[in-house]
Motif scaffolding. Sequence first.
Motif, PDB file in Angstrom:
ATOM      1  N   VAL A   3     -23.675  13.055  12.458  1.00  0.00           N
ATOM      2  CA  VAL A   3     -23.886  14.494  12.476  1.00  0.00           C
ATOM      3  C   VAL A   3     -23.425  15.031  13.822  1.00  0.00           C
ATOM      4  CG1 VAL A   3     -25.554  16.365  12.277  1.00  0.00           C
ATOM      5  CG2 VAL A   3     -25.852  14.286  10.907  1.00  0.00           C
ATOM      6  N   ALA A   4     -22.479  15.953  13.803  1.00  0.00           N
ATOM      7  CA  ALA A   4     -21.970  16.569  15.031  1.00  0.00           C
ATOM      8  C   ALA A   4     -22.528  17.974  15.169  1.00  0.00           C
ATOM      9  CB  ALA A   4     -20.450  16.599  15.020  1.00  0.00           C
ATOM     10  N   THR A  56     -20.447  17.655  19.959  1.00  0.00           N
ATOM     11  CA  THR A  56     -21.171  16.429  20.282  1.00  0.00           C
ATOM     12  C   THR A  56     -21.495  15.671  19.005  1.00  0.00           C
ATOM     13  OG1 THR A  56     -22.176  17.438  22.240  1.00  0.00           O
ATOM     14  CG2 THR A  56     -23.229  15.451  21.373  1.00  0.00           C
ATOM     15  N   LEU A  57     -21.029  14.436  18.923  1.00  0.00           N
ATOM     16  CA  LEU A  57     -21.288  13.614  17.756  1.00  0.00           C
ATOM     17  C   LEU A  57     -22.412  12.629  18.044  1.00  0.00           C
ATOM     18  CD1 LEU A  57     -20.607  12.513  14.914  1.00  0.00           C
ATOM     19  CD2 LEU A  57     -18.961  10.968  16.029  1.00  0.00           C
ATOM     20  N   SER A  58     -23.379  12.577  17.104  1.00  0.00           N
ATOM     21  CA  SER A  58     -24.439  11.573  17.146  1.00  0.00           C
ATOM     22  C   SER A  58     -24.267  10.635  15.955  1.00  0.00           C
ATOM     23  CB  SER A  58     -25.817  12.237  17.068  1.00  0.00           C
ATOM     24  OG  SER A  58     -26.066  13.008  18.232  1.00  0.00           O
ATOM     25  N   VAL A  59     -24.448   9.350  16.200  1.00  0.00           N
ATOM     26  CA  VAL A  59     -24.378   8.345  15.143  1.00  0.00           C
ATOM     27  C   VAL A  59     -25.754   7.705  15.031  1.00  0.00           C
ATOM     28  CG1 VAL A  59     -23.301   6.219  14.352  1.00  0.00           C
ATOM     29  CG2 VAL A  59     -21.929   7.936  15.568  1.00  0.00           C
ATOM     30  N   ASN A  60     -26.344   7.797  13.850  1.00  0.00           N
ATOM     31  CA  ASN A  60     -27.696   7.306  13.610  1.00  0.00           C
ATOM     32  C   ASN A  60     -28.669   7.865  14.653  1.00  0.00           C
ATOM     33  OD1 ASN A  60     -26.805   5.828  11.371  1.00  0.00           O
ATOM     34  ND2 ASN A  60     -26.254   4.084  12.670  1.00  0.00           N
ATOM     35  N   ASP A  61     -28.506   9.159  14.895  1.00  0.00           N
ATOM     36  CA  ASP A  61     -29.366   9.969  15.774  1.00  0.00           C
ATOM     37  C   ASP A  61     -29.190   9.655  17.259  1.00  0.00           C
ATOM     38  OD1 ASP A  61     -30.587  11.368  13.590  1.00  0.00           O
ATOM     39  OD2 ASP A  61     -31.856   9.607  13.229  1.00  0.00           O
TER      40      ASP A  61
END
Length: 412
Positions: free
Chosen positions: A261-262, A272-277
Amino acid sequence: MEPEVQPRRPRPIKKILIIAVVCILAAAGGVFAAVAPGLAGGVMESEAGSAVRTSPGIAAPVVAPVTSESAPANGAKQVNPAAPVTLKVNNGTIERVTLTSTGGDTVDGIIDAAGTGWAAAAPLKFNTDYSYTFVVKDGAGRETSTTQSFSTVSSSHEADAAVYPLDGMKVGVGQPLQIIFSEPVLNRDAVEKAIKITSSAGQAGAFHWYSDKMVRYRAQDFWAANSTVTMDMQLFGVDLGNGQIANFNKKVNVSIGDKKVAVADAAAHTFTLSVNDQPVKTLPVSMGDKRFPSARGYGVLMEKNRFDHFRASSIGLKPDDPAYYGDVDVEYTIRLTLSGAYIHQALDSAFPYIGNANVSHGCIGFLPDGAAWVFDNMGTGDVVNIINTEGDYAAHDDGYGDWNIPWAEYDN
């Protein structure tokens, strides 16, 4: 004087002959019922009152006639191909049944253990004429053959659908399941009951109809990372309404990837991209300007292309408009909406504004390295949340705007 000789009167033999004939006939096993003269109207009853003669001198028991009930009815039209084809007989047994199309295809069936019922073991085809022949045997062993015919739903009343994602696809946590029918659906409840959707993570969800042809399904929250979602559609033969019959069953298994989720911030000019929060990357961007502000809210990434071609005319711009940019070749494009919002490498003329100002026509523009990184690390079903923009929400069906609909409204 000699006595006078009287003539002899004839003997009465008629009654004797009649009685003799009766006796002879009776002795021969003949069937006879008559009133004999002089017997006060007496009747001699036939022995056939409870028997059927099958050959001279031999009587057989009375046999009840065989009756049958078949479905579809003889001569039926527009028969649903999913409707059961059956035969039931009374006072007899089924010897054999043949169900064939005019094209020569045979439909197999099964006779039950009692021999009094038969049912087709496979569905029929659309727009097809069928011949239905069955042979039955009565209690005396006599066989009777009957042939009937019927035809199934015509092509004009056959409904198909396009399903997305495709079976075996791997998508992001924001990807809704979508079915677009070829014909309008009036019987929505029947369609929903024919579709079973399960998640390996145990997530429940809801259908949401965007039109009489398009329905989507999602969970209350994003799909669980690295789970599997299965959509089992048993729609063959389902009546969509107005006589339109669905023509398919289909099972789709979808793999869900990591939660990506960016957040695209139009005020800070960052992505800003988050991977698995967990935040993994922040990149500078330029977003929609005041005239063409980027749409707010959640967007789900759709198709992506390493190279693409944009036309200003596709968003209604004409050559005399100051915002007109003609036809341009663009790299690293990922679609956000059907109406033309993308993530992509910005044009060279916009490079000085990346991270400093919003100058796009609603897209999210990156420098070359940033665009390549996002292209390589994000894909179909991943999510972008656009914040601090003056733009309104895009139409919920302009792409996958499902996550911008409150759950209480979505699940209705």
